[in-house]
Design an enzyme around this catalytic site. Sequence first.
Site, PDB file in Angstrom:
ATOM      1  N   GLY A 190       0.363   6.847  -0.172  1.00 32.70           N
ATOM      2  CA  GLY A 190       1.165   7.949   0.381  1.00 32.70           C
ATOM      3  C   GLY A 190       2.466   8.139  -0.396  1.00 32.70           C
ATOM      4  O   GLY A 190       2.694   9.203  -1.003  1.00 32.70           O
ATOM      5  N   LYS A 196       0.003 -13.501 -11.476  1.00 34.55           N
ATOM      6  CA  LYS A 196       0.758 -12.342 -10.984  1.00 34.55           C
ATOM      7  C   LYS A 196       2.264 -12.513 -11.260  1.00 34.55           C
ATOM      8  O   LYS A 196       2.907 -11.631 -11.804  1.00 34.55           O
ATOM      9  CB  LYS A 196       0.496 -12.187  -9.493  1.00 34.55           C
ATOM     10  CG  LYS A 196       1.007 -10.912  -8.908  1.00 34.55           C
ATOM     11  CD  LYS A 196       0.298 -10.612  -7.597  1.00 34.55           C
ATOM     12  CE  LYS A 196       0.607  -9.198  -7.165  1.00 34.55           C
ATOM     13  NZ  LYS A 196      -0.445  -8.596  -6.379  1.00 34.55           N
ATOM     14  N   THR A 206       5.795  -1.298  -3.886  1.00 34.59           N
ATOM     15  CA  THR A 206       4.530  -1.365  -4.632  1.00 34.59           C
ATOM     16  C   THR A 206       4.252   0.006  -5.252  1.00 34.59           C
ATOM     17  O   THR A 206       3.875   0.109  -6.421  1.00 34.59           O
ATOM     18  CB  THR A 206       3.372  -1.769  -3.686  1.00 34.59           C
ATOM     19  OG1 THR A 206       3.712  -2.997  -3.057  1.00 34.59           O
ATOM     20  CG2 THR A 206       2.065  -1.936  -4.449  1.00 34.59           C
ATOM     21  N   ALA A 217      -0.287   3.211   3.048  1.00 34.38           N
ATOM     22  CA  ALA A 217       1.085   2.712   2.902  1.00 34.38           C
ATOM     23  C   ALA A 217       1.581   2.764   1.464  1.00 34.38           C
ATOM     24  O   ALA A 217       2.763   3.003   1.215  1.00 34.38           O
ATOM     25  CB  ALA A 217       1.162   1.284   3.442  1.00 34.38           C
ATOM     26  N   LYS A 256      -0.811 -20.653  -2.685  1.00 36.74           N
ATOM     27  CA  LYS A 256      -1.468 -19.893  -1.617  1.00 36.74           C
ATOM     28  C   LYS A 256      -1.845 -20.885  -0.534  1.00 36.74           C
ATOM     29  O   LYS A 256      -2.194 -22.043  -0.820  1.00 36.74           O
ATOM     30  CB  LYS A 256      -2.744 -19.230  -2.162  1.00 36.74           C
ATOM     31  CG  LYS A 256      -3.207 -18.059  -1.356  1.00 36.74           C
ATOM     32  CD  LYS A 256      -2.546 -16.764  -1.825  1.00 36.74           C
ATOM     33  CE  LYS A 256      -3.000 -15.582  -1.005  1.00 36.74           C
ATOM     34  NZ  LYS A 256      -2.443 -14.321  -1.499  1.00 36.74           N
TER      35      LYS A 256
HETATM   36  P1  NAI Z   1      -3.415   0.964   3.814  1.00 36.32           P
HETATM   37  O1  NAI Z   1      -4.406   0.371   4.748  1.00 36.32           O
HETATM   38  O2  NAI Z   1      -2.067   1.347   4.314  1.00 36.32           O
HETATM   39  O3  NAI Z   1      -4.041   2.289   3.141  1.00 36.32           O
HETATM   40  C1  NAI Z   1      -5.327   2.343   2.643  1.00 36.32           C
HETATM   41  C2  NAI Z   1      -5.782   3.799   2.653  1.00 36.32           C
HETATM   42  O4  NAI Z   1      -7.070   3.866   2.073  1.00 36.32           O
HETATM   43  C3  NAI Z   1      -5.898   4.406   4.037  1.00 36.32           C
HETATM   44  O5  NAI Z   1      -5.409   5.730   4.036  1.00 36.32           O
HETATM   45  C4  NAI Z   1      -7.403   4.362   4.334  1.00 36.32           C
HETATM   46  O6  NAI Z   1      -7.827   5.422   5.181  1.00 36.32           O
HETATM   47  C5  NAI Z   1      -7.974   4.514   2.949  1.00 36.32           C
HETATM   48  N1  NAI Z   1      -9.290   3.910   2.768  1.00 36.32           N
HETATM   49  C6  NAI Z   1      -9.793   2.799   3.354  1.00 36.32           C
HETATM   50  N2  NAI Z   1     -11.034   2.548   2.873  1.00 36.32           N
HETATM   51  C7  NAI Z   1     -11.287   3.493   1.963  1.00 36.32           C
HETATM   52  C8  NAI Z   1     -12.380   3.750   1.113  1.00 36.32           C
HETATM   53  N3  NAI Z   1     -13.467   2.981   1.116  1.00 36.32           N
HETATM   54  N4  NAI Z   1     -12.294   4.802   0.277  1.00 36.32           N
HETATM   55  C9  NAI Z   1     -11.188   5.603   0.254  1.00 36.32           C
HETATM   56  N5  NAI Z   1     -10.134   5.422   1.061  1.00 36.32           N
HETATM   57  C10 NAI Z   1     -10.174   4.366   1.879  1.00 36.32           C
HETATM   58  O7  NAI Z   1      -3.326  -0.072   2.602  1.00 36.32           O
HETATM   59  P2  NAI Z   1      -2.165  -0.203   1.523  1.00 36.32           P
HETATM   60  O8  NAI Z   1      -1.153  -1.173   1.982  1.00 36.32           O
HETATM   61  O9  NAI Z   1      -1.741   1.165   1.096  1.00 36.32           O
HETATM   62  O10 NAI Z   1      -2.943  -0.919   0.319  1.00 36.32           O
HETATM   63  C11 NAI Z   1      -3.820  -0.190  -0.507  1.00 36.32           C
HETATM   64  C12 NAI Z   1      -4.383  -1.122  -1.588  1.00 36.32           C
HETATM   65  O11 NAI Z   1      -3.329  -1.661  -2.372  1.00 36.32           O
HETATM   66  C13 NAI Z   1      -5.148  -2.326  -1.029  1.00 36.32           C
HETATM   67  O12 NAI Z   1      -6.209  -2.633  -1.934  1.00 36.32           O
HETATM   68  C14 NAI Z   1      -4.124  -3.435  -1.072  1.00 36.32           C
HETATM   69  O13 NAI Z   1      -4.725  -4.713  -1.187  1.00 36.32           O
HETATM   70  C15 NAI Z   1      -3.368  -3.084  -2.350  1.00 36.32           C
HETATM   71  N6  NAI Z   1      -2.009  -3.613  -2.386  1.00 36.32           N
HETATM   72  C16 NAI Z   1      -1.104  -3.242  -1.426  1.00 36.32           C
HETATM   73  C17 NAI Z   1       0.187  -3.737  -1.479  1.00 36.32           C
HETATM   74  C18 NAI Z   1       1.240  -3.307  -0.488  1.00 36.32           C
HETATM   75  O14 NAI Z   1       2.439  -3.512  -0.748  1.00 36.32           O
HETATM   76  N7  NAI Z   1       0.862  -2.697   0.628  1.00 36.32           N
HETATM   77  C19 NAI Z   1       0.608  -4.684  -2.555  1.00 36.32           C
HETATM   78  C20 NAI Z   1      -0.417  -4.942  -3.539  1.00 36.32           C
HETATM   79  C21 NAI Z   1      -1.687  -4.438  -3.436  1.00 36.32           C
END
Ligand code: NAI
Length: 356
Positions: A191, A71, A155, A188, A83
């Site tokens: 959106g 990464k 991100t 997060a 890690k």
């Molecule tokens: P989050 O929990 O804030 O948002 C996830 C969204 O997906 C929510 O709106 C939820 O309702 C929805 N969701 C959950 N399960 C679902 C499914 N099976 N099908 C469709 N929608 C579903 O998570 P966040 O932080 O936005 O992360 C999203 C992805 O990005 C994750 O895979 C995370 O590992 C990855 N990621 C996030 C980073 C960050 O800065 N937050 C950095 C790198 C990767």
Amino acid sequence: MSAPGFFEVLEGWDGVGVVVRHDQPTGTWIFIALHDDTLGPATGGCRMKVYDRPEDGLADALRLSEGMTHKWAAMDFPFGGGKSVLAIPHALEGAERRGLLHRFGELMNSLGGRYGTGADLGTTVEDMQTIAEVSEYVIGVHGRTEGPMDPSPFTALGVFEGIRSALRHRFGSGDFAGRSVLVEGVGAVGGPLAERLAGAGATLLVADIDTERAASVARALGGMSVRLADVPSTECDVYAPCAVGATLNAETIPELRCAIVAGAANNQLAAPEDATRLLERGILYAPDYVINGGGAMAFTSIYMGADDLAEVERRVRSIGESLDTIFAEAAERGASPVVGAQAHVARVLQRGPRPR
Ligand code: NAI
């Protein structure tokens, strides 16, 4: 066949080394895996989890630290792969949890800066603040920000630039106007990504397991919501998985009706062969660990003292340039961008730290 023991787990792993400690008061196995420090100190989150066997926690630490090497190198950022795993025997709360986190911090201190950590699965920003009470090697807590920062908007910015790069490569222009993008998961990251896309003139489609949320984002941004079950077969230019992993697999890939897959979710490919499946279908795939690194990049930039937000954003936007290189190299070889990303990583590691 019996499950692999500690020695077998370590055999064949070519990292720098692992620090192991058994925390007597809580019965936790602590593993700090340092995979590679070519570009800088080994850096990666701290995972806290109950494993069936401590060996599984060690295996997780080794695998995840190697992922971090890739990464950081993919982003050409001055950190190495590391890690830590706290393999707890059962959920820990209150004084027990604090005690463990403090002792983990002290163990990190003994490495004198060779390992830096942050929140990961099972740990929270509050946990990081607890560790930071005894250790200066917690990223995103120390530094010049007021309080802990949220990496998600950064991100989202990196993913936005990654999609632009994919559009450039695929259609010859990075213009979003008239391009349809399906964002799966508007949390997060998804959106703020959806907001950027709508702002840039893309036709927005959104899906979320939380259908209310999908509908309200679609309403607010002038997009359309899509049922989760219809995501793979929905026609669009770009499918941006921003929820869970493994949405690209042997069942979904034949159904896809998009030209590009580029999103934030970790581990989007259910199996390595899925990269070839996408290539064979003529779908351009932006490797997840390259496109979703913006938050980690912003976090570490600020940790290293960057106080100019515009400069941090500029660095995050450079994810688009890394992807330009990766897509071009993959096209030249007739290979998947996953192969292009691996070649890019190998080149960066061979070159070593970027001259300043
Ligand atoms: P989050 O929990 O804030 O948002 C996830 C969204 O997906 C929510 O709106 C939820 O309702 C929805 N969701 C959950 N399960 C679902 C499914 N099976 N099908 C469709 N929608 C579903 O998570 P966040 O932080 O936005 O992360 C999203 C992805 O990005 C994750 O895979 C995370 O590992 C990855 N990621 C996030 C980073 C960050 O800065 N937050 C950095 C790198 C990767």
